[in-house]
Design a protein around this motif. Structure first.
Motif, short mmCIF file in Angstrom:
data_model
loop_
_atom_site.label_atom_id
_atom_site.label_comp_id
_atom_site.label_asym_id
_atom_site.label_seq_id
_atom_site.Cartn_x
_atom_site.Cartn_y
_atom_site.Cartn_z
N ILE A 54 36.84 62.24 47.11
CA ILE A 54 37.99 61.33 47.08
C ILE A 54 38.54 61.22 48.50
N SER A 55 38.74 59.99 48.97
CA SER A 55 39.31 59.77 50.30
C SER A 55 40.78 60.17 50.33
N ILE A 56 41.20 60.72 51.46
CA ILE A 56 42.61 61.06 51.65
C ILE A 56 43.36 59.76 51.96
N SER A 57 44.40 59.48 51.18
CA SER A 57 45.18 58.26 51.36
C SER A 57 46.22 58.41 52.47
N GLY A 58 46.69 59.65 52.69
CA GLY A 58 47.70 59.88 53.71
C GLY A 58 48.32 61.24 53.58
N ARG A 59 49.34 61.46 54.38
CA ARG A 59 50.12 62.70 54.37
C ARG A 59 51.40 62.48 53.59
N THR A 60 51.89 63.55 52.99
CA THR A 60 53.17 63.48 52.30
C THR A 60 54.26 63.98 53.25
N GLN A 67 46.32 61.50 47.61
CA GLN A 67 45.00 60.99 47.28
C GLN A 67 45.13 60.06 46.08
N THR A 68 44.59 58.86 46.23
CA THR A 68 44.69 57.85 45.19
C THR A 68 43.47 57.95 44.28
#
Length: 85
Positions: A54-60, A67-68
């Motif tokens: 799964i691709s990392i969507s961003g940082r929180t 991750q979406t």
């Protein structure tokens, strides 16, 4: 720790995105999330079901990964249904 060593993460907050999509906030059980380059992916294991890349969507804001997940199969469906621990 070696990059290929499995690292346990907790689901902190699933957030609905679309009818079949959720954004999972994941934080490591210990330590901090390492930095990631664009297009980085992780292998996520759904207990008793299997694993997917799964691709990392961003940082929180808290420094975790977002991750979406789109529910299209057994593993992504289990991740879609994941709840905070």
């Amino acid at each position: 720790m070696h990059l290929m060593t499995p690292t346990p993460y907790r689901v902190r907050s699933p957030r609905p995105d679309q009818a079949d999509t959720v954004i999972l906030t994941l934080e490591p059980v210990e330590g901090a999330c390492p930095p990631f380059p664009p297009d980085q992916f992780t292998m996520i294991y759904a207990s008793g079901v299997g694993e997917n890349s799964i691709s990392i969507s961003g940082r929180t804001r808290s420094g975790g990964y977002a991750q979406t997940i789109r529910a299209v199969g057994a593993v992504s469906g289990a991740l879609y249904r994941a709840r905070p621990v």
